[in-house]
Write a protein that holds these residues in place. Structure first.
Motif, mmCIF file in Angstrom:
data_model
loop_
_atom_site.group_PDB
_atom_site.id
_atom_site.type_symbol
_atom_site.label_atom_id
_atom_site.label_comp_id
_atom_site.label_asym_id
_atom_site.label_seq_id
_atom_site.Cartn_x
_atom_site.Cartn_y
_atom_site.Cartn_z
ATOM 1 N N PRO A 126 8.610 36.214 51.845
ATOM 2 C CA PRO A 126 7.957 36.297 50.528
ATOM 3 C C PRO A 126 8.716 35.410 49.542
ATOM 4 O O PRO A 126 9.946 35.382 49.545
ATOM 5 N N GLY A 127 7.983 34.632 48.770
ATOM 6 C CA GLY A 127 8.621 33.685 47.847
ATOM 7 C C GLY A 127 8.950 32.364 48.516
ATOM 8 O O GLY A 127 9.433 31.446 47.864
ATOM 9 N N GLY A 128 8.680 32.261 49.831
ATOM 10 C CA GLY A 128 9.012 31.046 50.578
ATOM 11 C C GLY A 128 8.171 29.852 50.150
ATOM 12 O O GLY A 128 7.071 29.994 49.601
ATOM 13 N N LEU A 129 8.699 28.668 50.468
ATOM 14 C CA LEU A 129 8.076 27.406 50.043
ATOM 15 C C LEU A 129 7.215 26.818 51.158
ATOM 16 O O LEU A 129 7.622 26.778 52.320
ATOM 17 N N ARG A 166 -7.523 26.753 47.995
ATOM 18 C CA ARG A 166 -8.328 27.988 48.035
ATOM 19 C C ARG A 166 -7.958 28.831 49.245
ATOM 20 O O ARG A 166 -7.764 30.037 49.153
ATOM 21 N N SER A 167 -7.863 28.157 50.406
ATOM 22 C CA SER A 167 -7.522 28.890 51.638
ATOM 23 C C SER A 167 -6.141 29.507 51.527
ATOM 24 O O SER A 167 -5.909 30.639 51.972
ATOM 25 N N LEU A 168 -5.213 28.760 50.942
ATOM 26 C CA LEU A 168 -3.848 29.267 50.817
ATOM 27 C C LEU A 168 -3.791 30.446 49.848
ATOM 28 O O LEU A 168 -3.046 31.401 50.066
ATOM 29 N N PHE A 173 -0.774 32.652 48.774
ATOM 30 C CA PHE A 173 0.050 31.603 48.166
ATOM 31 C C PHE A 173 -0.441 31.294 46.756
ATOM 32 O O PHE A 173 -1.614 31.481 46.429
ATOM 33 N N GLU A 174 0.477 30.755 45.949
ATOM 34 C CA GLU A 174 0.054 30.105 44.714
ATOM 35 C C GLU A 174 0.719 28.735 44.681
ATOM 36 O O GLU A 174 1.859 28.591 45.154
ATOM 37 N N ALA A 188 3.392 24.991 47.483
ATOM 38 C CA ALA A 188 2.955 26.368 47.215
ATOM 39 C C ALA A 188 4.082 27.343 47.537
ATOM 40 O O ALA A 188 5.010 27.020 48.287
ATOM 41 N N ARG A 189 3.973 28.526 46.956
ATOM 42 C CA ARG A 189 4.927 29.611 47.246
ATOM 43 C C ARG A 189 4.152 30.829 47.694
ATOM 44 O O ARG A 189 3.077 31.119 47.166
#
Ligand SMILES: C[S@@+](CC[C@H](N)C(=O)[O-])C[C@H]1O[C@@H](n2cnc3c(N)ncnc32)[C@H](O)[C@@H]1O
Length: 202
Positions: A126-129, A166-168, A173-174, A188-189
Motif C-alpha cells: 500500500p502506498g507503493g509506486l 481509469r483501469s488503475l 491506484f491514483e 501512480a501510487r
C-alpha cells in the motif's frame, strides 16, 4: 509469430536505453526519490534491465528485481539486480512484497494486461509506486509502433493513458501522466485500500 526477445538480448543491452525519450529519465528519478532506503523495485517485462540501470543511477541503494520470460534478455541484466524468469500475468512474489513496479515498453507485449495489472496491484505495498512508460496508439510515434507491432504479430495491447489511468483507479491506484508525441509516462501510487476490477485496453 511475434518478436523473438529471447534472441535479442545483445541488441537491447546495447540500444534499449535509446528507445526512451530523454524527458522520461528525470521523471523516473523524481518518482524514485520518495522510496525508502533499500526499496525493492520490480522491473516488470524488464528484459536486459534498462530501467533497473536507470533506477540504480538515480538511487544506488535500490534493490531491483527484473522479471521477464525471455532468458536471453535477462542474461544481460546489471549485476546487482536479482533476475526472475516469470510472466507478468502470474508473478512469483508474495502480496505486498514490492515498494515499486516499473514497466517500460512492456505492458503492450503482455498477453493479458488485465491480469498483469491485477498482479502488479497484488505485489505492491500500500502506498507503493507504479511507473509505466508506454505508447499512445492514437498519436505520433505511438501510432507507428501500434501498427508495426500488429504486423509483427505481437499482442499490441496498447492503452491510451486515460484508459490506463481509469483501469488503475479501479484497482486502487491514483496517479497522473505526462505525454509527448505519442509516448507517455504514467506515475501512480497504490492507495491503502484495494479494489480489484477488470481492466480493458483502449
Ligand atoms: C520491448 S521489451 C522492453 C524491455 C525493457 N523493459 C526495456 O525497456 O528495454 C519488452 C519485454 O517484455 C517482455 N515480455 C513479453 N511478454 C511478457 C509477459 N507476459 N510478462 C512479462 N514480460 C513479458 C519481453 O520478453 C521483453 O523483454
Amino acid at each position: 509469430m511475434g518478436i523473438p526477445f529471447d534472441l535479442l538480448g545483445r541488441v537491447f543491452a546495447r540500444w534499449g536505453h535509446r528507445t526512451y525519450p530523454s524527458w522520461a529519465w528525470p521523471l523516473l528519478a523524481r518518482a524514485l526519490e520518495a522510496l525508502p532506503r533499500g526499496a525493492r523495485v520490480l522491473d516488470l517485462g524488464g528484459g536486459t534491465g534498462v530501467l533497473s540501470r536507470a533506477a540504480l543511477t538515480a538511487r544506488a541503494d535500490l534493490k531491483p528485481v527484473i522479471a521477464d520470460p525471455a532468458r536471453g534478455m535477462l542474461r544481460h541484466a546489471p549485476d546487482p539486480a536479482e533476475v526472475v524468469v516469470a510472466r507478468a500475468e502470474a508473478l512469483p512474489f508474495a502480496d505486498a512484497e514490492m515498494d515499486a513496479v516499473l514497466v517500460g515498453e512492456a505492458l503492450h507485449h503482455f498477453q493479458d494486461p488485465e491480469a498483469a495489472l491485477a498482479e502488479i496491484a497484488r505485489v505492491l505495498k500500500p502506498g507503493g509506486l507504479l511507473w509505466i512508460y508506454e505508447f499512445d496508439p492514437r498519436r505520433g510515434v505511438g501510432r507507428w509502433v501500434y501498427w508495426g507491432e500488429r504486423l509483427l504479430g505481437e499482442p499490441a495491447h496498447f492503452f491510451t493513458p486515460e484508459a490506463l489511468l481509469r483501469s488503475l483507479r479501479d484497482l486502487g491506484f491514483e496517479g497522473d501522466y505526462r505525454e509527448r508525441r505519442g509516448r507517455y509516462v504514467l506515475t501512480a501510487r497504490l492507495r491503502g485500500e484495494r479494489r480489484r476490477a477488470a481492466a480493458r485496453p483502449a
